[in-house]
Design a protein around this motif. Structure first.
Motif, short mmCIF file in Angstrom:
data_model
loop_
_atom_site.label_atom_id
_atom_site.label_comp_id
_atom_site.label_asym_id
_atom_site.label_seq_id
_atom_site.Cartn_x
_atom_site.Cartn_y
_atom_site.Cartn_z
N ALA A 21 0.90 -0.93 0.08
CA ALA A 21 -0.03 0.17 0.18
C ALA A 21 1.06 1.31 -0.14
O ALA A 21 0.47 2.18 -0.70
CB ALA A 21 -0.92 -0.06 1.35
N LEU A 24 2.29 1.41 -3.66
CA LEU A 24 1.18 2.04 -4.42
C LEU A 24 0.82 3.52 -4.20
O LEU A 24 0.50 4.14 -5.37
CB LEU A 24 0.10 0.94 -4.48
N GLY A 25 0.97 3.62 -3.00
CA GLY A 25 0.39 5.12 -2.63
C GLY A 25 1.21 6.14 -3.09
O GLY A 25 0.82 7.19 -3.45
N ARG A 28 0.40 6.24 -6.67
CA ARG A 28 -0.99 6.96 -6.87
C ARG A 28 -0.91 8.59 -6.77
O ARG A 28 -1.43 9.29 -7.52
CB ARG A 28 -2.00 6.45 -6.00
N LEU A 32 -0.73 9.14 -10.57
CA LEU A 32 -1.91 8.87 -11.11
C LEU A 32 -2.94 10.04 -10.75
O LEU A 32 -3.67 10.38 -11.40
CB LEU A 32 -2.45 7.55 -10.65
N ALA A 41 -7.80 7.61 -9.54
CA ALA A 41 -6.37 6.81 -9.02
C ALA A 41 -6.70 5.97 -7.96
O ALA A 41 -6.12 4.76 -8.04
CB ALA A 41 -5.59 7.98 -8.64
N VAL A 42 -7.65 6.04 -7.09
CA VAL A 42 -7.81 5.11 -6.14
C VAL A 42 -8.48 3.80 -6.70
O VAL A 42 -8.41 2.71 -6.57
CB VAL A 42 -8.89 5.58 -5.00
N GLU A 45 -5.85 1.80 -8.13
CA GLU A 45 -5.14 0.91 -7.25
C GLU A 45 -5.89 -0.03 -6.26
O GLU A 45 -5.00 -1.11 -6.12
CB GLU A 45 -4.70 2.18 -6.16
N MET A 49 -4.43 -3.99 -4.87
CA MET A 49 -4.21 -3.92 -3.42
C MET A 49 -5.08 -5.03 -3.05
O MET A 49 -4.67 -5.98 -2.23
CB MET A 49 -4.70 -2.61 -2.69
#
Length: 136
Positions: A21, A24-25, A28, A32, A41-42, A45, A49
């Motif tokens: 996370a 990837l955060g 993002r 993103l 973007a979420v 992702e 996840m």
């Protein structure tokens, strides 16, 4: 003994999910969100996840010999979820975000999606053992 295995698995569950996370955060937030906006973007992702959390939960259930019963699976997922939320608040505090603002973020579309995914991930160990019983 079952509780010890479940808590230990929950610690590893948290660590793996949190590490991914975090990575990837960064992607993002830096790449993103400026191009797609926060909500999209979420949405990009979350499947990654959730897929990774699903696989990680299954691996940990097998490797750490968590008993295939509801209570240990819920302890594993609950431990992972509790630590994930605590880490989210700790990171928020480290960056100057108050707990009230952290909770207020859950009232946005992207925040609600993220919280929903975190809650879903908490139930993955239970779902994995439940599906395992039905499919063999």
């Amino acid at each position: 003994m079952a509780v010890t295995a479940a808590v230990r698995a929950g610690l590893f569950y948290f660590a793996g999910v949190f590490a991914l996370a975090f990575l990837l955060g960064v992607v993002r937030i830096l790449w993103l969100v400026p191009r797609l906006g926060e909500t999209v973007a979420v949405l990009v992702e979350l499947p990654v996840m959730l897929w990774a959390a699903w696989l990680w939960a299954g691996l940990l259930l097998r490797r750490l010999a968590v008993p295939r019963r509801a209570a240990p699976a819920l302890v594993m997922g609950g431990t992972g979820f509790t630590l994930l939320i605590a880490a989210e608040f700790a990171l928020g505090a480290a960056t100057g975000t108050s707990p009230a603002l952290q909770v207020a973020k859950w009232d946005t579309v992207s925040g609600a999606l993220g919280l929903g995914a975190q809650i879903l991930h908490a139930f993955f160990p239970l779902l994995r053992i439940s599906l395992g019983r039905k499919t063999g």
